[in-house]
Design a protein around this motif. Structure first.
Motif, short mmCIF file in Angstrom:
data_model
loop_
_atom_site.label_atom_id
_atom_site.label_comp_id
_atom_site.label_asym_id
_atom_site.label_seq_id
_atom_site.Cartn_x
_atom_site.Cartn_y
_atom_site.Cartn_z
N LEU A 1 -26.56 11.47 -65.41
CA LEU A 1 -25.27 10.78 -65.39
C LEU A 1 -25.43 9.43 -64.71
CD1 LEU A 1 -22.92 13.72 -64.31
CD2 LEU A 1 -23.30 12.84 -66.62
N PRO A 2 -25.10 8.34 -65.40
CA PRO A 2 -25.17 7.02 -64.75
C PRO A 2 -24.19 6.92 -63.59
CG PRO A 2 -24.90 6.82 -67.15
CD PRO A 2 -24.65 8.25 -66.79
N LEU A 3 -24.56 6.15 -62.59
CA LEU A 3 -23.67 5.81 -61.49
C LEU A 3 -23.40 4.31 -61.55
CD1 LEU A 3 -25.28 8.00 -58.69
CD2 LEU A 3 -23.11 8.43 -59.87
N PRO A 4 -22.32 3.84 -60.94
CA PRO A 4 -21.99 2.40 -61.02
C PRO A 4 -23.13 1.52 -60.55
CG PRO A 4 -20.14 3.63 -60.12
CD PRO A 4 -21.29 4.59 -60.20
N ARG A 5 -23.30 0.38 -61.25
CA ARG A 5 -24.37 -0.56 -60.92
C ARG A 5 -23.96 -1.56 -59.84
NH1 ARG A 5 -25.76 -1.34 -67.29
NH2 ARG A 5 -27.44 0.21 -67.43
N SER A 6 -22.68 -1.66 -59.56
CA SER A 6 -22.19 -2.64 -58.60
C SER A 6 -20.88 -2.16 -57.99
CB SER A 6 -21.95 -3.99 -59.30
OG SER A 6 -20.90 -3.87 -60.25
N LEU A 7 -20.44 -2.84 -56.92
CA LEU A 7 -19.16 -2.51 -56.32
C LEU A 7 -18.03 -2.75 -57.31
CD1 LEU A 7 -19.66 -4.03 -52.74
CD2 LEU A 7 -19.64 -1.60 -53.36
N GLY A 8 -18.16 -3.83 -58.11
CA GLY A 8 -17.13 -4.13 -59.10
C GLY A 8 -17.01 -3.04 -60.14
N GLU A 9 -18.16 -2.56 -60.61
CA GLU A 9 -18.12 -1.49 -61.60
C GLU A 9 -17.59 -0.20 -60.98
OE1 GLU A 9 -20.86 -0.80 -65.28
OE2 GLU A 9 -21.82 0.20 -63.57
N ALA A 10 -17.95 0.04 -59.73
CA ALA A 10 -17.43 1.23 -59.04
C ALA A 10 -15.90 1.18 -58.96
CB ALA A 10 -18.04 1.35 -57.65
N CYS B 1 -10.75 2.27 -48.14
CA CYS B 1 -11.93 1.46 -48.42
C CYS B 1 -12.71 1.31 -47.11
CB CYS B 1 -11.57 0.09 -48.99
SG CYS B 1 -10.62 -0.96 -47.88
N ARG B 2 -14.00 1.00 -47.25
CA ARG B 2 -14.87 0.78 -46.09
C ARG B 2 -15.59 -0.54 -46.34
NH1 ARG B 2 -18.18 5.26 -46.26
NH2 ARG B 2 -16.59 6.50 -45.18
N LYS B 3 -15.08 -1.62 -45.70
CA LYS B 3 -15.55 -2.98 -45.99
C LYS B 3 -15.32 -3.24 -47.48
CE LYS B 3 -18.75 -3.24 -42.10
NZ LYS B 3 -20.14 -3.49 -41.64
N ASP B 4 -16.39 -3.55 -48.22
CA ASP B 4 -16.23 -3.83 -49.65
C ASP B 4 -16.32 -2.57 -50.51
OD1 ASP B 4 -16.00 -6.57 -49.21
OD2 ASP B 4 -18.17 -6.88 -49.33
N ASP B 5 -16.53 -1.44 -49.88
CA ASP B 5 -16.77 -0.19 -50.59
C ASP B 5 -15.48 0.60 -50.72
OD1 ASP B 5 -18.52 1.38 -51.95
OD2 ASP B 5 -19.77 1.88 -50.23
N ASP B 6 -15.05 0.87 -51.97
CA ASP B 6 -13.91 1.75 -52.18
C ASP B 6 -14.31 3.19 -51.88
OD1 ASP B 6 -12.10 -0.23 -52.99
OD2 ASP B 6 -12.92 -0.22 -55.02
N ILE B 7 -13.36 3.94 -51.36
CA ILE B 7 -13.61 5.31 -50.93
C ILE B 7 -12.78 6.28 -51.75
CG2 ILE B 7 -13.39 6.95 -49.01
CD1 ILE B 7 -15.65 4.90 -48.68
N ILE B 8 -13.41 7.38 -52.17
CA ILE B 8 -12.71 8.47 -52.84
C ILE B 8 -12.73 9.68 -51.91
CG2 ILE B 8 -12.70 10.02 -54.83
CD1 ILE B 8 -13.91 7.77 -56.46
N VAL B 9 -11.56 10.23 -51.62
CA VAL B 9 -11.46 11.38 -50.74
C VAL B 9 -11.56 12.65 -51.57
CG1 VAL B 9 -10.07 12.53 -48.97
CG2 VAL B 9 -9.95 10.03 -49.21
N CYS B 10 -12.51 13.51 -51.20
CA CYS B 10 -12.82 14.70 -52.00
C CYS B 10 -12.80 15.97 -51.15
CB CYS B 10 -14.21 14.58 -52.64
SG CYS B 10 -14.43 13.18 -53.74
N GLU B 11 -12.51 17.08 -51.81
CA GLU B 11 -12.71 18.41 -51.23
C GLU B 11 -13.79 19.09 -52.07
OE1 GLU B 11 -8.26 19.34 -49.42
OE2 GLU B 11 -8.86 20.26 -51.32
N PHE B 12 -14.92 19.42 -51.43
CA PHE B 12 -16.05 20.02 -52.14
C PHE B 12 -15.85 21.52 -52.32
CE2 PHE B 12 -17.87 16.08 -50.65
CZ PHE B 12 -18.77 15.73 -51.65
N ASP B 13 -16.25 22.02 -53.48
CA ASP B 13 -16.20 23.46 -53.73
C ASP B 13 -17.06 24.19 -52.70
OD1 ASP B 13 -14.86 22.56 -55.95
OD2 ASP B 13 -16.31 23.32 -57.41
N GLY B 14 -16.52 25.26 -52.14
CA GLY B 14 -17.29 26.09 -51.23
C GLY B 14 -17.57 25.46 -49.89
#
Length: 206
Positions: free
Chosen positions: A102-111, A146-159
């Motif tokens: 699975l590809p992951l974003p190549r840049s902050l903009g793409e993220a 967000c953390r500086k230039d990094d957007d943050i996604i809040v998640c709850e992990f299974d288990g």
């Protein structure tokens, strides 16, 4: 487009899914970060592409029109060369089937762009804190932090429940979060094994 074959508008959920599927099988450049499924378990390891992979010679419409079985048959002989995600780490190259990358974003903009396709309740693979392993999780918040230039996604992990049965909410960089493909979402939720460091070490050391 944003309409189905009968001209009816697509729901936001279906449109996001189609955009993800087209992006999922895009050309992979050397050095791209990807999530690679290296075992039968629902565990994905952060890796980097060691050799470019050319996209299939199909238009987005043709790709989306393939059945899952036909698509997997086309991809069955397609291999992606990957290596450890750490530039200072091992340089050994392994080959993984394209459907398990699975590809992951190549840049902050793409993220940031990909993040707009994720909403509360979305099922994703996200990199667990202090590891290089991505596990299945449910999005709690994809638009506030967000953390500086990094957007943050809040998640709850299974288990990931603590001893009191409470699921902690983990703040994950959007660069290391990807929707779960529908064929994997059909699998039942299972508890995740956090012993990822050992598994990854075993993998990269053969």
């Amino acid at each position: 487009g944003d309409h189905d074959d009968d001209g009816r508008p697509l729901s936001k959920r279906e449109l996001s899914h189609r955009l993800f599927e087209v992006t999922r099988f895009r050309r992979l450049e050397e050095g791209d970060f990807v999530a690679a499924k290296i075992s039968s378990q629902d565990l994905w390891i952060l890796s980097r592409v060691a050799k470019p992979w050319e996209a299939m010679n199909l238009s987005p419409r043709q790709l989306l029109g393939l059945s899952e079985a036909k698509r997997d048959n086309l991809l069955s002989k397609e291999k992606v060369h990957i290596r450890d995600s750490d530039d200072a780490g091992l340089k050994e190259v392994r080959q993984i089937g394209r459907q398990h990358v699975l590809p992951l974003p190549r840049s902050l903009g793409e993220a940031s762009l990909w993040q707009t396709r994720i909403r509360k309740g979305s099922r994703v693979y996200a990199m667990y804190p202090d590891t290089t392993s991505l596990y299945s999780a449910t999005v709690v918040d994809a638009s506030t932090w967000c953390r500086k230039d990094d957007d943050i996604i809040v998640c709850e992990f299974d288990g990931d429940e603590d001893e009191d049965g409470v699921l902690p909410q983990r703040h994950i960089s959007s660069r290391f979060v990807t929707p779960i493909p529908r064929e994997y979402q059909r699998n039942k939720k299972r508890k995740s094994n956090r012993g990822s460091t050992t598994l990854q070490s075993d993998y990269w050391n053969g």
